[in-house]
Design a protein around this motif. Structure first.
Motif, PDB file in Angstrom:
ATOM      1  N   PHE A  77       0.894  -1.077  -0.155  1.00 49.16           N
ATOM      2  CA  PHE A  77       0.222  -0.010   0.092  1.00 49.16           C
ATOM      3  C   PHE A  77       0.916   1.229  -0.130  1.00 49.16           C
ATOM      4  N   ASP A  78       1.521   1.387  -1.076  1.00 50.25           N
ATOM      5  CA  ASP A  78       2.572   2.509  -1.142  1.00 50.25           C
ATOM      6  C   ASP A  78       1.660   3.879  -1.588  1.00 50.25           C
ATOM      7  N   LYS A  79       1.526   4.866  -0.791  1.00 51.14           N
ATOM      8  CA  LYS A  79       0.480   5.679  -1.157  1.00 51.14           C
ATOM      9  C   LYS A  79       0.820   6.589  -2.388  1.00 51.14           C
ATOM     10  N   LYS A  80       2.229   6.932  -2.448  1.00 43.43           N
ATOM     11  CA  LYS A  80       2.457   7.681  -3.681  1.00 43.43           C
ATOM     12  C   LYS A  80       2.120   6.809  -5.061  1.00 43.43           C
ATOM     13  N   GLU A  81       2.194   5.435  -4.939  1.00 44.17           N
ATOM     14  CA  GLU A  81       1.805   4.804  -6.018  1.00 44.17           C
ATOM     15  C   GLU A  81       0.348   4.735  -6.343  1.00 44.17           C
ATOM     16  N   ILE A  82      -0.337   4.742  -5.246  1.00 51.86           N
ATOM     17  CA  ILE A  82      -1.939   5.002  -5.302  1.00 51.86           C
ATOM     18  C   ILE A  82      -2.231   6.046  -5.811  1.00 51.86           C
ATOM     19  N   LEU A  83      -1.602   7.369  -5.231  1.00 55.16           N
ATOM     20  CA  LEU A  83      -1.748   8.530  -5.963  1.00 55.16           C
ATOM     21  C   LEU A  83      -1.737   8.789  -7.127  1.00 55.16           C
TER      22      LEU A  83
END
Length: 202
Positions: free
Chosen positions: A107-113
């Motif tokens: 759950f990489d927030k920057k990748e999800i973003l």
């Protein structure tokens, strides 16, 4: 049943629209969802055509070149639709997070973003839905840059919700195609002022 996301809508800290820099804050008003894998592929495909969470879920699988496994979402919608409170952003983020869970991705927030921004077209609402608190974000050359701010408990927020729906696209289509330099400078000043207030109240 897997509980995967509790995402928050976002609100502008100043009157901005498609400017270079946008500052928004996540509020404690949430859409929540649970999901489970499903054997009903036909229903899953029908939901993709009509439901934004399913579309976002499928979008993530397509992005990584994987086949989407059918799922069934159970959504608790607390954010009013088409009221400018970021309900669509929360749905996009929940769908992508569910896909990450099924694909066993971190759950990489920057990748999800990155994915949410590509789907939404801008990071304005999805950034605070992912990171929480107040977020200033800018999209440049397909790269999202953001700055997170803690919101002081001294702030109190009030959401004024109209009794009619107004989709964002229709609202934007009603606005002028271009703005004067005076209007642009005024809004950029409000952006700076909003970020300054946040820093002073931390």
């Amino acid at each position: 049943m897997q509980d995967v996301a509790r995402e928050f809508p976002s609100q502008p800290l100043q009157p901005t629209l498609d400017l270079a820099l946008t500052s928004l804050v996540a509020l404690d008003l949430a859409n929540t969802c649970e999901f489970k894998l499903s054997d009903d592929k036909n229903e899953f495909e029908n939901n993709i055509n009509s439901n934004l969470i399913y579309k976002a879920y499928k979008y993530a699988f397509d992005f990584y070149g994987e086949e989407a496994l059918p799922v069934d979402f159970n959504v608790d919608t607390n954010v009013p639709l088409s009221r400018g409170l970021g309900s669509s952003a929360s749905c996009i983020v929940m769908g992508i997070m569910a896909a990450f869970d099924v694909m066993k991705r971190d759950f990489d927030k920057k990748e999800i973003l990155k994915l949410a921004t590509k789907m939404e077209g801008h990071p304005d609402n999805v950034a605070p839905a992912i990171f929480g608190n107040a977020v200033a974000s800018i999209l440049k050359d397909d790269q999202v840059y953001l700055e997170e701010f803690e919101v002081s408990n001294n702030f109190k927020f009030l959401a004024i919700i109209p009794d009619f729906k107004l989709p964002t696209k229709e609202a934007r289509d009603a606005l002028p195609k271009t703005y004067s330099k005076e209007d642009a400078v005024f809004n950029l000043f409000k952006t700076f002022h909003g970020n300054l207030v946040i820093n002073l109240w931390q």
